[in-house]
Design a protein around this motif. Structure first.
Motif, short mmCIF file in Angstrom:
data_model
loop_
_atom_site.label_atom_id
_atom_site.label_comp_id
_atom_site.label_asym_id
_atom_site.label_seq_id
_atom_site.Cartn_x
_atom_site.Cartn_y
_atom_site.Cartn_z
N GLU A 1 -3.47 -12.78 -1.47
CA GLU A 1 -2.35 -11.98 -1.96
C GLU A 1 -2.87 -10.62 -2.41
O GLU A 1 -3.85 -10.55 -3.13
CB GLU A 1 -1.72 -12.73 -3.13
CG GLU A 1 -0.67 -12.02 -3.89
CD GLU A 1 -0.17 -12.88 -5.04
OE1 GLU A 1 0.79 -13.63 -4.84
OE2 GLU A 1 -0.76 -12.79 -6.14
N TRP A 2 -2.20 -9.56 -1.95
CA TRP A 2 -2.49 -8.23 -2.48
C TRP A 2 -1.69 -8.06 -3.76
O TRP A 2 -0.53 -8.48 -3.83
CB TRP A 2 -2.08 -7.14 -1.50
CG TRP A 2 -3.10 -6.90 -0.43
CD1 TRP A 2 -3.12 -7.42 0.82
CD2 TRP A 2 -4.25 -6.07 -0.54
NE1 TRP A 2 -4.21 -6.97 1.51
CE2 TRP A 2 -4.93 -6.13 0.69
CE3 TRP A 2 -4.79 -5.29 -1.56
CZ2 TRP A 2 -6.11 -5.45 0.94
CZ3 TRP A 2 -5.96 -4.60 -1.31
CH2 TRP A 2 -6.61 -4.68 -0.08
N PRO B 1 -4.31 -1.59 -6.08
CA PRO B 1 -4.22 -2.74 -5.17
C PRO B 1 -5.57 -3.41 -4.96
O PRO B 1 -6.59 -2.74 -4.80
CB PRO B 1 -3.73 -2.12 -3.85
CG PRO B 1 -3.08 -0.85 -4.23
CD PRO B 1 -3.81 -0.37 -5.46
N ARG B 2 -5.50 -4.73 -5.00
CA ARG B 2 -6.71 -5.51 -4.71
C ARG B 2 -6.31 -6.83 -4.08
O ARG B 2 -5.23 -7.36 -4.34
CB ARG B 2 -7.55 -5.74 -5.96
CG ARG B 2 -6.93 -6.67 -6.95
CD ARG B 2 -7.85 -6.91 -8.11
NE ARG B 2 -7.27 -7.91 -8.98
CZ ARG B 2 -7.76 -8.27 -10.12
NH1 ARG B 2 -8.85 -7.69 -10.56
NH2 ARG B 2 -7.20 -9.20 -10.84
N MET B 3 -7.17 -7.34 -3.24
CA MET B 3 -6.92 -8.61 -2.55
C MET B 3 -7.44 -9.73 -3.44
O MET B 3 -8.60 -9.71 -3.86
CB MET B 3 -7.62 -8.64 -1.20
CG MET B 3 -7.54 -9.99 -0.49
SD MET B 3 -5.88 -10.56 -0.12
CE MET B 3 -5.59 -9.79 1.44
N GLU B 4 -6.57 -10.68 -3.74
CA GLU B 4 -6.96 -11.85 -4.53
C GLU B 4 -7.53 -12.91 -3.59
O GLU B 4 -7.20 -12.94 -2.40
CB GLU B 4 -5.74 -12.40 -5.27
CG GLU B 4 -5.11 -11.42 -6.24
CD GLU B 4 -5.99 -11.07 -7.43
OE1 GLU B 4 -7.08 -11.66 -7.59
OE2 GLU B 4 -5.59 -10.19 -8.21
N HIS C 1 0.83 -1.21 0.00
CA HIS C 1 0.00 0.00 0.00
C HIS C 1 0.87 1.26 0.00
O HIS C 1 0.54 2.24 -0.68
CB HIS C 1 -0.99 -0.02 1.16
CG HIS C 1 -1.98 -1.13 1.05
ND1 HIS C 1 -2.98 -1.13 0.11
CD2 HIS C 1 -2.09 -2.30 1.72
CE1 HIS C 1 -3.68 -2.25 0.21
NE2 HIS C 1 -3.15 -2.97 1.18
N VAL D 1 3.28 -7.80 -5.81
CA VAL D 1 2.41 -8.63 -4.98
C VAL D 1 2.96 -8.70 -3.56
O VAL D 1 4.16 -8.60 -3.34
CB VAL D 1 2.25 -10.07 -5.55
CG1 VAL D 1 1.57 -10.04 -6.90
CG2 VAL D 1 3.58 -10.79 -5.65
N GLU D 2 2.05 -8.84 -2.62
CA GLU D 2 2.41 -9.04 -1.22
C GLU D 2 1.52 -10.12 -0.66
O GLU D 2 0.29 -10.01 -0.70
CB GLU D 2 2.26 -7.74 -0.41
CG GLU D 2 2.66 -7.91 1.03
CD GLU D 2 2.60 -6.61 1.83
OE1 GLU D 2 3.15 -6.60 2.94
OE2 GLU D 2 2.00 -5.63 1.37
N TRP D 3 2.13 -11.19 -0.16
CA TRP D 3 1.39 -12.31 0.42
C TRP D 3 0.97 -11.95 1.83
O TRP D 3 1.77 -11.52 2.65
CB TRP D 3 2.26 -13.55 0.43
CG TRP D 3 1.69 -14.69 1.19
CD1 TRP D 3 2.16 -15.20 2.38
CD2 TRP D 3 0.53 -15.46 0.86
NE1 TRP D 3 1.37 -16.24 2.79
CE2 TRP D 3 0.36 -16.41 1.87
CE3 TRP D 3 -0.39 -15.42 -0.18
CZ2 TRP D 3 -0.68 -17.35 1.86
CZ3 TRP D 3 -1.40 -16.35 -0.18
CH2 TRP D 3 -1.56 -17.28 0.82
N ILE D 4 -0.31 -12.09 2.10
CA ILE D 4 -0.86 -11.85 3.43
C ILE D 4 -1.33 -13.21 3.95
O ILE D 4 -2.32 -13.74 3.45
CB ILE D 4 -2.03 -10.85 3.40
CG1 ILE D 4 -1.64 -9.56 2.70
CG2 ILE D 4 -2.57 -10.60 4.80
CD1 ILE D 4 -0.55 -8.78 3.38
N TYR E 1 2.17 1.62 -3.48
CA TYR E 1 1.11 2.16 -4.34
C TYR E 1 1.05 3.68 -4.22
O TYR E 1 1.02 4.40 -5.21
CB TYR E 1 -0.23 1.53 -4.00
CG TYR E 1 -1.41 2.22 -4.62
CD1 TYR E 1 -1.66 2.11 -5.99
CD2 TYR E 1 -2.28 2.99 -3.85
CE1 TYR E 1 -2.74 2.76 -6.57
CE2 TYR E 1 -3.36 3.64 -4.42
CZ TYR E 1 -3.59 3.51 -5.79
OH TYR E 1 -4.66 4.16 -6.36
#
Length: 128
Positions: free
Chosen positions: A104-105, A97-100, A80, A120-123, A83
């Protein structure tokens, strides 16, 4: 086999435009510039980027067009904040940004030659 490095080679119409984009927005630096080829790198674990001109050295003939579009993907932290920084810098963000569904963002931006860069960022799921 012992792989000690990696690079993505991208053929673009104007390597200088893509070079400025990768250097100014994504923190790469020029390692080598010679005869229509620019090699970019970072000091972290990012894959190197090699940009080559769609017009070969000493020739006005273009490489044949391709229907395949590459996506260069980087796993980051603080997506974020990235972004917001990219937005302030005027980078062309083509997917905010969107949550898959798989946790994963992700966001996408596009350089002036049409190269798509995905961050990408793994949550991890709650409790993991």
């Amino acid at each position: 086999m012992n792989i000690i490095g990696s690079a993505v080679v991208l053929t673009v119409d104007d390597p200088a435009l893509s070079t400025r984009f990768f250097v100014s927005h994504l923190g790469f630096r020029e390692v080598l510039v010679a005869q229509g080829i620019t090699h970019l790198a970072r000091d972290d674990a990012a894959t190197d980027i090699v940009l080559r001109s769609s017009v070969g050295p000493g020739s006005s003939q273009r490489h044949p067009p391709t229907q395949v579009r590459a996506v260069v993907s980087f796993t980051v932290t603080g997506i974020h904040a990235e972004y917001e920084r990219l937005r302030r810098e005027g980078a062309r963000i083509t997917l905010p940004p969107r949550m898959e569904p798989w946790g994963e963002w992700g966001l996408q931006l596009t350089d002036p030659n049409g190269v798509v860069i995905q961050l990408v960022e793994w949550i991890p799921p709650a409790g993991a």
